[in-house]
Design a protein around this motif. Structure first.
Motif, PDB file in Angstrom:
ATOM      1  N   GLU A  70      40.030  65.845  40.196  1.00  0.00           N
ATOM      2  CA  GLU A  70      39.282  66.220  39.286  1.00  0.00           C
ATOM      3  C   GLU A  70      38.983  65.377  38.171  1.00  0.00           C
ATOM      4  O   GLU A  70      39.866  64.782  37.613  1.00  0.00           O
ATOM      5  CB  GLU A  70      39.535  67.462  38.903  1.00  0.00           C
ATOM      6  N   ILE A  71      37.821  64.961  37.945  1.00  0.00           N
ATOM      7  CA  ILE A  71      37.646  63.976  36.715  1.00  0.00           C
ATOM      8  C   ILE A  71      36.819  65.017  35.586  1.00  0.00           C
ATOM      9  O   ILE A  71      35.714  65.702  35.917  1.00  0.00           O
ATOM     10  CB  ILE A  71      36.492  63.102  37.113  1.00  0.00           C
ATOM     11  N   THR A  72      37.210  64.863  34.465  1.00  0.00           N
ATOM     12  CA  THR A  72      36.617  65.449  33.252  1.00  0.00           C
ATOM     13  C   THR A  72      36.063  64.396  32.625  1.00  0.00           C
ATOM     14  O   THR A  72      36.690  63.627  32.111  1.00  0.00           O
ATOM     15  CB  THR A  72      37.674  66.274  32.451  1.00  0.00           C
ATOM     16  N   PRO A  73      34.606  64.614  32.103  1.00  0.00           N
ATOM     17  CA  PRO A  73      34.139  63.639  31.231  1.00  0.00           C
ATOM     18  C   PRO A  73      34.547  63.952  29.899  1.00  0.00           C
ATOM     19  O   PRO A  73      34.968  64.861  29.460  1.00  0.00           O
ATOM     20  CB  PRO A  73      32.638  64.285  31.234  1.00  0.00           C
ATOM     21  N   THR A  76      34.737  66.752  26.654  1.00  0.00           N
ATOM     22  CA  THR A  76      34.668  68.186  27.417  1.00  0.00           C
ATOM     23  C   THR A  76      35.867  68.882  27.523  1.00  0.00           C
ATOM     24  O   THR A  76      36.719  68.217  27.383  1.00  0.00           O
ATOM     25  CB  THR A  76      33.897  68.140  28.628  1.00  0.00           C
ATOM     26  N   THR A  77      35.797  70.234  27.387  1.00  0.00           N
ATOM     27  CA  THR A  77      37.061  70.800  27.479  1.00  0.00           C
ATOM     28  C   THR A  77      36.984  71.526  28.689  1.00  0.00           C
ATOM     29  O   THR A  77      36.018  72.214  29.249  1.00  0.00           O
ATOM     30  CB  THR A  77      37.353  71.762  26.142  1.00  0.00           C
ATOM     31  N   THR A  78      38.318  71.928  29.203  1.00  0.00           N
ATOM     32  CA  THR A  78      38.229  72.706  30.350  1.00  0.00           C
ATOM     33  C   THR A  78      39.051  74.089  30.215  1.00  0.00           C
ATOM     34  O   THR A  78      39.617  74.327  29.062  1.00  0.00           O
ATOM     35  CB  THR A  78      39.611  72.070  31.312  1.00  0.00           C
ATOM     36  N   THR A  93      40.412  74.377  44.402  1.00  0.00           N
ATOM     37  CA  THR A  93      39.475  73.014  44.390  1.00  0.00           C
ATOM     38  C   THR A  93      39.325  72.662  45.891  1.00  0.00           C
ATOM     39  O   THR A  93      37.913  72.358  46.238  1.00  0.00           O
ATOM     40  CB  THR A  93      40.098  71.747  43.708  1.00  0.00           C
ATOM     41  N   TYR A 298      28.347  61.247  35.535  1.00  0.00           N
ATOM     42  CA  TYR A 298      29.547  61.831  35.991  1.00  0.00           C
ATOM     43  C   TYR A 298      29.229  62.613  37.429  1.00  0.00           C
ATOM     44  O   TYR A 298      28.852  63.622  37.340  1.00  0.00           O
ATOM     45  CB  TYR A 298      30.263  62.894  35.248  1.00  0.00           C
ATOM     46  N   ASN A 317      36.415  61.931  44.282  1.00  0.00           N
ATOM     47  CA  ASN A 317      36.516  62.490  43.114  1.00  0.00           C
ATOM     48  C   ASN A 317      35.503  63.771  42.712  1.00  0.00           C
ATOM     49  O   ASN A 317      34.388  63.589  43.324  1.00  0.00           O
ATOM     50  CB  ASN A 317      36.073  61.404  42.121  1.00  0.00           C
ATOM     51  N   CYS A 319      33.809  66.208  39.804  1.00  0.00           N
ATOM     52  CA  CYS A 319      33.712  66.432  38.301  1.00  0.00           C
ATOM     53  C   CYS A 319      32.852  67.775  38.125  1.00  0.00           C
ATOM     54  O   CYS A 319      31.849  67.995  38.577  1.00  0.00           O
ATOM     55  CB  CYS A 319      32.665  65.518  37.799  1.00  0.00           C
ATOM     56  N   MET A 321      32.159  69.474  35.699  1.00  0.00           N
ATOM     57  CA  MET A 321      31.354  69.652  34.436  1.00  0.00           C
ATOM     58  C   MET A 321      29.847  69.088  34.874  1.00  0.00           C
ATOM     59  O   MET A 321      29.309  69.217  33.808  1.00  0.00           O
ATOM     60  CB  MET A 321      31.876  69.114  33.133  1.00  0.00           C
TER      61      MET A 321
END
Length: 322
Positions: A70-73, A76-78, A93, A298, A317, A319, A321
């Motif tokens: 998982e890629i978080t830009p 940003t918040t998860t 996932t 992303y 990968n 993403c 978001m």
């Protein structure tokens, strides 16, 4: 239904029988619907990885993914997922991504041309005038000049040739490849230099090599098979000796992991009357498919093959978001 006379059907069947039944499901949408029946059904489907099993059954190339990351830009918040374990989040996932991939196999969305640039050719007769780059032109004539790729001449008509392309995205469902043999209208009789058969290989590079326009022609071994992992090799298709855009549809939509496509041209049919050698000439190539990247910066799905050289596998990968 979940309950029958107050019993949970999964509990009534038992894990072994329920697993056998779920393994018989051949529509990914049915698995998604099953997760909506109840919490216990959702946990059973996700924990046992039925979406991944079905996806691999429908699309064997998926088995080349060793993991999903998982890629978080930035910025940003998860969501706070402290209530679930990392192992369970990985199961969720996997379920979401493999169900998503399976759905695309049944999508009716139209295909489009996906080639970004050329990587190289096995040979070229006159490099600048007859290079592989000409096969990306839509017209046979550019600036009043014939536009086509020509192989080097051969005495032996069985010597194969190959053209290699990089797609615009590294996760693409490829449906068909279109090829137009070249008719040498400037030669007597306008001979058509097609091949007898064509075969396609889809996959990814084993290690990163700079492929800018100025650099890639310095690496003549770029098209060598040992530099790639081929996740799919098509059957051989007969090519007609006709100057038309011929369509070669794959038996099913194929997931191209890494975005590399190799077109292998097998067998020569036409001699050049000038030097009495066999040539293959192609004026246009299209790879038709559907991309799975939804965001420029992303992408929802992308491939990381940086670990291949170290003995690792392809990482998918993801993403959320995007």
């Amino acid at each position: 239904m979940e309950n029958w006379n107050g019993w949970d059907l999964l509990e009534w069947l038992g894990p072994d029988s329920a697993t056998s039944i779920f393994n018989c499901i051949d529509d990914p949408a049915d698995l998604v619907r099953a997760t909506a029946v109840s919490r216990s059904w959702r946990q059973f489907v996700i924990a046992n990885g039925f979406s991944k099993r079905l996806c691999i059954k429908l699309c064997p190339e998926v088995s080349y993914f060793t993991s999903i990351k998982e890629i978080t830009p930035p910025g940003t918040t998860t969501l706070d997922e402290s209530s679930s374990t990392p192992e369970w989040r990985n199961h969720e996932t996997d379920h979401k991504i493999y169900a998503y991939l399976s759905q695309h196999l049944f999508s009716t969305e139209g295909t489009r041309s996906c080639i970004s640039y050329t990587i190289g050719a096995s040979s070229t007769d006159n490099y600048l005038d007859e290079s592989i780059d000409n096969t990306l032109e839509l017209s046979e004539n550019v600036n009043s000049m014939a536009s086509y790729w020509s192989s080097g001449g051969q005495v032996d008509p069985t010597v194969p040739e190959s053209l290699m392309y990089q797609l615009a995205h590294d996760v693409v469902f490829v449906h068909e490849i279109r090829i137009e043999p070249f008719s040498a209208f400037f030669h007597y009789g306008a001979p058509i230099y097609s091949s007898k058969f064509v075969q396609f290989k889809l996959g990814y590079t084993k290690q990163h090599v700079p492929l800018s326009f100025s650099e890639r022609h310095q690496y003549l071994d770029l098209i060598a098979d040992e530099n790639y992992v081929w996740t799919y090799i098509s059957p051989q298709f007969p090519m007609q000796q006709e100057n038309v855009l011929q369509s070669f549809k794959l038996p099913r939509p194929v997931l191209c992991i890494g975005g590399v496509v190799k077109v292998e041209l097998l067998g020569r049919v036409q001699k050049c009357y000038i030097d009495n050698l066999y040539y293959i000439c192609i004026c246009h190539v299209q790879v038709r498919g559907r991309k799975l990247s939804l965001h420029k910066s992303y992408p929802l799905l992308g491939v990381d093959v940086s670990r291949i050289a170290d003995g690792g596998g392809a990482v998918l990968n993801y993403c959320p978001m995007a």
